[in-house]
Each structure stands twice: as structure tokens, then as C-alpha cells.
Enzyme design. Structure first.
Site, short mmCIF file in Angstrom:
data_model
loop_
_atom_site.label_atom_id
_atom_site.label_comp_id
_atom_site.label_asym_id
_atom_site.label_seq_id
_atom_site.Cartn_x
_atom_site.Cartn_y
_atom_site.Cartn_z
N SER A 1 0.85 -1.20 0.00
CA SER A 1 0.00 0.00 0.00
C SER A 1 0.88 1.24 0.00
CB SER A 1 -0.87 0.00 1.25
OG SER A 1 -1.35 1.30 1.51
N HIS B 1 -1.64 -1.41 -3.95
CA HIS B 1 -2.88 -1.19 -3.21
C HIS B 1 -3.04 0.30 -2.91
CE1 HIS B 1 -5.88 -2.60 -0.12
NE2 HIS B 1 -5.48 -1.52 0.54
N ASP C 1 -5.32 3.17 -1.06
CA ASP C 1 -6.34 3.39 -0.03
C ASP C 1 -7.05 4.71 -0.26
OD1 ASP C 1 -6.10 1.10 1.79
OD2 ASP C 1 -4.01 1.75 1.92
N MET D 1 -9.86 7.22 0.73
CA MET D 1 -10.71 7.56 1.90
C MET D 1 -11.41 8.88 1.62
SD MET D 1 -8.15 6.58 5.00
CE MET D 1 -6.97 5.21 4.87
N HIS E 1 -8.86 0.33 -2.89
CA HIS E 1 -9.61 -0.05 -1.68
C HIS E 1 -10.43 1.18 -1.30
CE1 HIS E 1 -9.31 -1.09 2.92
NE2 HIS E 1 -10.55 -1.17 2.46
N MET F 1 -12.64 3.17 0.77
CA MET F 1 -13.24 3.39 2.09
C MET F 1 -14.11 4.63 1.95
SD MET F 1 -9.85 2.38 4.23
CE MET F 1 -8.84 2.46 2.76
N MET G 1 -10.38 -6.60 6.94
CA MET G 1 -9.55 -5.59 7.61
C MET G 1 -9.06 -6.16 8.94
SD MET G 1 -9.30 -2.93 5.70
CE MET G 1 -8.38 -1.97 6.91
N ASP H 1 -5.52 -6.75 5.58
CA ASP H 1 -5.03 -5.39 5.46
C ASP H 1 -5.02 -4.74 6.84
OD1 ASP H 1 -4.46 -2.81 4.66
OD2 ASP H 1 -6.30 -2.52 3.51
C1 DX5 Z 1 -5.90 1.27 6.46
C2 DX5 Z 1 -5.58 0.88 5.03
C3 DX5 Z 1 -4.38 0.04 4.88
C4 DX5 Z 1 -3.09 0.62 5.38
C5 DX5 Z 1 -2.37 -0.49 6.06
O1 DX5 Z 1 -7.20 1.81 6.51
O2 DX5 Z 1 -6.67 0.18 4.44
O3 DX5 Z 1 -4.23 -0.42 3.54
O4 DX5 Z 1 -2.24 1.12 4.38
O5 DX5 Z 1 -1.29 0.06 6.70
P1 DX5 Z 1 -0.39 -0.77 7.71
O6 DX5 Z 1 0.26 -1.86 6.93
O7 DX5 Z 1 0.53 0.26 8.22
O8 DX5 Z 1 -1.32 -1.29 8.77
ZN ZN Z 2 -6.28 -0.80 2.39
#
Ligand code: DX5
Ligand code: ZN
Length: 214
Positions: free
Chosen positions: A8, A33, A35, A37, A66, A68, A137, A171
Site C-alpha cells: 500500500s 494497493h 487506499d 478515503m 480499496h 473506504m 480488515m 489489510d
Molecule cells: C488502512 C488501510 C491500509 C493501510 C495499512 O485503513 O486500508 O491499507 O495502508 O497500513 P499498515 O500496513 O501500516 O497497517
Molecule cells: Zn487498504
């Protein structure tokens, strides 16, 4: 079941993102990946489709978004157009998961559905015939660098029992210590963010995860 690494970019220095993505590709990442948000489904806001589209020419490694976000379907087309090969939405964000997954497949990309650690795995069970991947998650979504939540292992085990051949991704808090634990529970796709940034280099971080895969 093929084990895959999906680094990610969330914890990377965003001013050097192109370099980080190139290094991930070069080091043999299976997926990149992203993220996304929206400040609603989770408090932070990260980035959108334009950034992903601008990174797409760097190399051939597939991209997954991903999402969110609330109303994830509003963004499907934009992220497909940006060059993502897999779109993952949250089961908590829509009462119409099967229809959403079908619409992704009709757009020619893989459909993934994600659940929060606090959600019952039964939430995704009716969606299993319609998705290519379930993302469990292993931290509460929203931030990188959180501690892995072992309670999420129950969901991984449940989904694996229902779907022996499906890709199950995890994740949150994945590092060389937690990877074997989630793998044992049945996961085969591993997202990692902060572990890579904490390592001497992204390449070293991915190597240590690959070693942990055995
Ligand atoms: C968190 C994300 C993850 C994040 C994971 O909401 O969905 O993809 O990047 O980060 P680490 O590996 O630091 O937990
Ligand atoms: Zn993620």
C-alpha cells in the site's frame, strides 16, 4: 493457493510516490494497493482517481483501489478508467453488494468486498458467488501504522471455510510476525503499508514479507 503481496502506498512520502510505486513494481509486488478515503466512511481524506491515473504508466503491475467511501458505486467508473484492475468496496457501505459486485465485473475488472474487524463475517457470505476477493480488515480502517487485531482472524477462518478457492486479502498491521498467523487462518493476499516504510527500503520490506511467506 498463490500467496500474493499487495504493498500500500498509504504510508509513503506522497511527494515521491512515483519512485515508491516503481520500486514496489521492481521488487516484484503482485498488486499495488491504493487506499481511497472520503472523510465520511472514515475520517481522513487521501487521494482520488486522478492520482492513480497519473501513476498508471509507471509499469504493468495491476492496481487495486480499496474504497473506504460511502456510496462506493459513484466512483467505480472513475477508478476503472484510471486503470485499476480490481475495485474493493466495503460491505458496510452498501446494502446492494451483489449488484455492485456484478456491475464491477461488467466493467471488466475484479470485484472485491471488504469488512471491518468489528463486522460479522456473515455480512459477506451472500456476496461470495459475486466477488473475486474478500478483504478482511485486520485494523479499523482509516490509518496506517495501527496494531494488528487478532479478533479479525475469526472472519478470515469463516470466509475460508465458506470459500476454499477464493482470494482472501488481509489489510492492517501486516509484517513478518503477523503474516504467518493470517496465512495460517486462510488468507493468501497480504497488504502492507507501514512495514515497508519502517524497513531500510521498500525492496527490503517486501523481501522480509516474502520470506515470512515461507
Ligand atoms: C488502512 C488501510 C491500509 C493501510 C495499512 O485503513 O486500508 O491499507 O495502508 O497500513 P499498515 O500496513 O501500516 O497497517
Ligand atoms: Zn487498504
Amino acid at each position: 493457493m498463490r500467496l500474493q503481496l499487495a504493498p500500500s502506498v498509504l504510508s509513503c512520502d506522497l511527494s515521491r510516490l512515483a519512485q515508491a510505486v516503481a520500486e514496489m513494481m521492481d521488487a516484484g509486488a503482485d498488486w499495488i494497493h491504493f487506499d481511497v478515503m472520503d472523510g465520511q466512511f472514515v475520517p481522513p481524506i487521501t487521494f482520488g482517481d486522478q492520482m492513480i491515473a497519473d501513476l498508471r504508466p509507471i509499469g504493468p503491475t495491476p492496481f487495486e483501489a480499496h474504497l473506504m467511501t460511502l456510496t462506493p458505486e459513484r466512483h467505480f467508473e472513475a477508478f476503472v478508467r484510471a486503470g485499476c484492475q480490481r475495485i474493493i468496496f466495503h460491505a458496510e457501505a452498501s446494502p446492494h453488494g451483489a449488484r455492485l459486485a456484478q456491475s464491477l465485473r461488467e466493467m471488466g475488472v475484479q470485484a472485491g468486498v471488504s469488512i471491518n474487524p468489528g463486522s460479522p463475517p456473515e455480512l459477506v457470505r451472500p456476496l461470495l458467488p459475486f466477488v473475486d476477493l474478500v478483504l478482511v480488515m485486520t485494523v479499523n480502517p482509516g490509518w496506517g501504522g495501527q496494531r494488528f487485531l487478532p479478533s479479525a482472524l475469526e472472519s478470515v477462518r469463516a470466509v475460508r471455510a465458506w470459500a476454499p478457492e477464493l482470494d482472501i486479502e488481509v489489510d492492517g498491521g501486516i509484517d513478518p510476525d503477523t503474516l504467518p498467523v493470517v496465512r495460517e487462518a486462510g488468507a493468501n493476499v497480504f497488504v502492507a503499508g507501514s512495514h515497508l516504510v519502517r524497513s531500510p527500503s521498500i525492496r527490503d520490506g517486501l523481501r522480509s514479507l516474502r520470506e515470512a511467506c515461507g
